[in-house]
Design a protein around this motif. Structure first.
Motif, PDB file in Angstrom:
ATOM      1  N   LEU A 135      46.117  40.020  14.578  1.00 55.12           N
ATOM      2  CA  LEU A 135      45.930  38.981  15.591  1.00 55.12           C
ATOM      3  C   LEU A 135      47.241  38.724  16.327  1.00 55.12           C
ATOM      4  N   GLY A 136      48.339  38.710  15.582  1.00 54.42           N
ATOM      5  CA  GLY A 136      49.650  38.531  16.197  1.00 54.42           C
ATOM      6  C   GLY A 136      49.967  39.629  17.200  1.00 54.42           C
ATOM      7  N   LEU A 137      49.574  40.861  16.886  1.00 54.53           N
ATOM      8  CA  LEU A 137      49.806  41.969  17.816  1.00 54.53           C
ATOM      9  C   LEU A 137      48.973  41.808  19.088  1.00 54.53           C
ATOM     10  N   MET A 138      47.765  41.278  18.937  1.00 56.10           N
ATOM     11  CA  MET A 138      46.953  41.000  20.124  1.00 56.10           C
ATOM     12  C   MET A 138      47.619  39.947  21.003  1.00 56.10           C
ATOM     13  N   ILE A 139      48.109  38.879  20.371  1.00 58.90           N
ATOM     14  CA  ILE A 139      48.812  37.831  21.122  1.00 58.90           C
ATOM     15  C   ILE A 139      50.047  38.415  21.796  1.00 58.90           C
ATOM     16  N   ASN A 140      50.778  39.251  21.057  1.00 62.36           N
ATOM     17  CA  ASN A 140      51.966  39.907  21.598  1.00 62.36           C
ATOM     18  C   ASN A 140      51.624  40.718  22.845  1.00 62.36           C
ATOM     19  N   GLY A 163      54.094  36.210  19.643  1.00 61.92           N
ATOM     20  CA  GLY A 163      53.924  35.933  21.053  1.00 61.92           C
ATOM     21  C   GLY A 163      55.229  35.972  21.822  1.00 61.92           C
ATOM     22  N   LEU A 164      56.263  35.314  21.292  1.00 65.35           N
ATOM     23  CA  LEU A 164      57.563  35.291  21.973  1.00 65.35           C
ATOM     24  C   LEU A 164      58.155  36.680  22.121  1.00 65.35           C
ATOM     25  N   LEU A 165      57.917  37.533  21.142  1.00 66.94           N
ATOM     26  CA  LEU A 165      58.462  38.888  21.208  1.00 66.94           C
ATOM     27  C   LEU A 165      57.812  39.711  22.315  1.00 66.94           C
TER      28      LEU A 165
END
Length: 456
Positions: free
Chosen positions: A320-325, A399-401
C-alpha cells in the motif's frame, strides 16, 4: 541556418506520446518486483539463486544501455535512429514476458514432473526470459529518453519537461503494475491461463503479463507510428571513419573511453551525485516491504504461524505504501518545472530533495525504534499490528519519498541531455554513461544481498 529562419517547435503531444512508453516499461518492472520472487520459489529455485537472478538487471544495464545508446546515435535507418531500437525492444519484451508467464506450461509439456518440487526445464525457460526481459527493457529506456532529447531540439526547458513526463508515466506504470499484481482474481478475465501445471497464483501472473504485452505494444505502436523521426546520413553518423578500417566494436569502446576523457566537471559531478543518490535509494527499494513486515509490524518470515501472518500483513501494508509513493510520484513529476523556477533552478531543487531523501531514510530508523518501544511496553510475545499512529507514520514516509523519487527519475537525465547538447555529443551514449552510475551501485547492493543469503 539562414538568417531569419526559425525552427518550428515540436508539439508537446509528441513528447507526451513517446514518454508514455515509460508506463508500459514500468508496468512490467512493477510486476517483477511484486510477483516474480514468489513465482521463482514455486519453480523450485532456492532463495539464494533467486537473488543471483536479480543481478541480471544491473549487468544488462551496465553493458546494454551504453552499446544501444551508441548504436542509436549512429543508426541510419530510413525510419529514424531511435524508433528501430524502441520497436525491437518492445518486441523482445513481449517475447520475454511470454516465456516467463508460460514457463511452467512449456516446462511441463517438455517433461517436467508435477510431483517434482524442482522444475528444471521451466527454470531454464524462466531464467532465459528474465535475462531477455532486462536486456529488452534497457533497449527501450535509453532510446526513449534519447528520442525525447532529440524532440526537445536543444531546448533546456523542453528537455526538463520531457523527462518530467517520462517520470510521470513511470509512476502511472507503477500504479497499474502494483494494482494488477495485488488483485488475486485477475485470472478470471482469461480462464485459459489456469492449467494443470499452472495454479491460481501462476495464472494471475500469466494474466498480468499478457495484459502487460498488450499494453506496452499498443503504446509503442501508437508512439512510433504517430511521432515521426528524421533519418540521419552516414556522414552525420560518422561512418566514414569506420569505413577507413576501424571496426564498429573498436569504435564503440573508443567512443566510450573518449566520452569519459572529455567529460566536463559538471558531468562528473552529475555522475557522482547520481551514484551516491542511488546508493541511498537501493536499500530502501529492495527492503521497503520487508522493513514494514519485520521492523514495523514485528513479524518473521521463518517464525511461528502467527509471526508469519503478522509479517505478511506488514508486507501488504508496504505494498500500500508503494502505491501511495507512486501516486505522489505522479503528481510531483508534473510539478517539477514550476517548483524549480520558484527555488532558483533544477540544481537547487535536486539539492533540496536529496535533503528530504536523507531525512526520510533517517526517519525509518525512528519509526523502527518507536515500533520496538511499543512492542516492548506490551511484551515481546505480542503478535498484533502496531497502532495506527505508527502505521500512518510509516506510510507517510512512503508518500514523502515520492517527491525525491520524481526528481531522481527525471532531473539527472535532463541534465545529462543538456550537458550533452552543449558539448555536441550523442544523446544515446551520454545517457548510457549516466546509466553506469545507476547500475554500479545497484550491482553492489544486490551483491551484498546474495552474500547475505549465502551466509544464511
Amino acid at each position: 541556418m539562414e538568417t531569419g529562419q526559425t525552427v518550428t517547435p515540436i508539439p508537446l503531444w509528441n513528447i507526451v506520446v513517446i514518454a508514455a512508453i515509460a508506463a508500459g516499461i514500468q508496468f512490467g518492472w512493477a510486476l517483477q518486483l511484486s510477483l516474480l520472487t514468489p513465482y521463482v520459489q514455486t519453480l523450485g529455485v532456492p532463495h539464494v539463486w533467486a537473488a543471483f537472478i536479480w543481478l541480471c538487471g544491473p549487468i544488462s544495464g551496465l553493458v546494454v544501455q551504453p552499446i544501444v545508446g551508441y548504436s542509436s546515435d549512429r543508426c541510419t535507418s530510413r525510419i529514424g535512429r531511435r524508433r528501430p531500437f524502441i520497436a525491437a525492444g518492445a518486441c523482445f519484451v513481449a517475447v520475454a514476458v511470454f516465456m516467463i508467464g508460460f514457463a511452467k506450461d512449456i516446462g511441463h509439456r517438455s517433461g517436467d514432473s508435477l510431483q517434482n518440487p524442482t522444475k528444471p526445464r521451466a527454470v531454464a525457460i524462466f531464467v532465459t526470459g528474465f535475462w531477455i526481459l532486462d536486456v529488452a527493457n534497457n533497449m527501450l529506456q535509453g532510446p526513449c529518453r534519447a528520442f525525447l532529447a532529440d524532440l526537445s531540439s536543444n531546448d533546456h526547458k523542453r528537455m526538463r519537461i520531457a523527462n518530467a513526463w517520462f517520470s510521470f508515466f513511470m509512476a502511472v506504470g507503477n500504479v497499474l503494475g502494483y494494482a494488477a499484481g495485488s488483485f488475486s482474481g485477475l485470472h478470471k478475465l482469461l480462464p485459459f491461463t489456469q492449467t494443470t501445471a499452472c495454479d491460481v497464483y501462476c495464472a494471475n501472473l500469466k494474466t498480468c503479463f499478457i495484459i502487460d504485452i498488450v499494453f506496452l505494444l499498443s503504446i509503442t505502436i501508437t508512439a512510433i507510428t504517430t511521432v515521426k523521426e528524421t533519418p540521419i546520413t552516414r556522414k552525420e553518423a560518422g561512418d566514414e571513419e569506420d569505413n577507413e578500417g576501424r571496426s564498429s566494436g573498436r569504435a564503440f569502446f573508443a567512443e566510450l573511453v573518449m566520452a569519459f576523457k572529455t567529460l566536463k566537471k559538471p558531468m562528473w559531478f552529475l555522475l557522482l551525485v547520481t551514484c551516491l543518490n542511488w546508493m541511498a535509494w537501493f536499500p530502501f527499494l529492495l527492503y521497503d516491504t520487508d522493513w514494514m513486515g519485520a521492523e514495523v509490524y514485528g513479524g518473521k518470515v521463518k517464525g511461528s504461524a502467527s509471526q508469519q501472518k503478522l509479517y505478511d500483513e506488514g508486507v501488504r501494508a508496504g505494498a500500500l505504501g508503494l502505491m501511495i509513493n507512486s501516486i505522489v510520484l505522479a503528481f510531483a513529476s508534473l510539478g517539477l518545472e514550476p517548483v524549480s523556477r520558484l527555488i532558483g533552478g533544477v540544481k537547487n531543487m535536486w539539492g533540496v530533495v536529496n535533503l528530504i531523501l536523507a531525512a526520510c531514510l533517517a526517519a525509518t530508523v525512528w519509526v523502527t525504534k518507536v515500533a520496538e518501544a511499543w512492542r516492548g511496553e506490551h511484551g515481546p510475545q505480542i503478535l498484533t499490528p502496531p497502532p495506527t499512529s505508527i502505521k500512518t507514520s510509516a506510510l507517510a514516509l512512503f508518500g514523502l519519498l515520492g517527491i525525491p523519487l520524481a526528481v531522481t527519475f527525471s532531473i539527472p537525465f535532463a541534465l545529462a541531455s543538456i550537458y550533452c547538447s552543449e558539448e555536441g555529443g550523442g544523446q544515446g551514449l551520454s545517457l548510457g554513461v549516466l546509466n553506469l552510475s545507476i547500475v554500479i551501485p545497484q550491482g553492489v547492493e544486490l551483491g551484498n544481498v546474495t552474500d547475505d543469503y549465502i551466509s544464511d
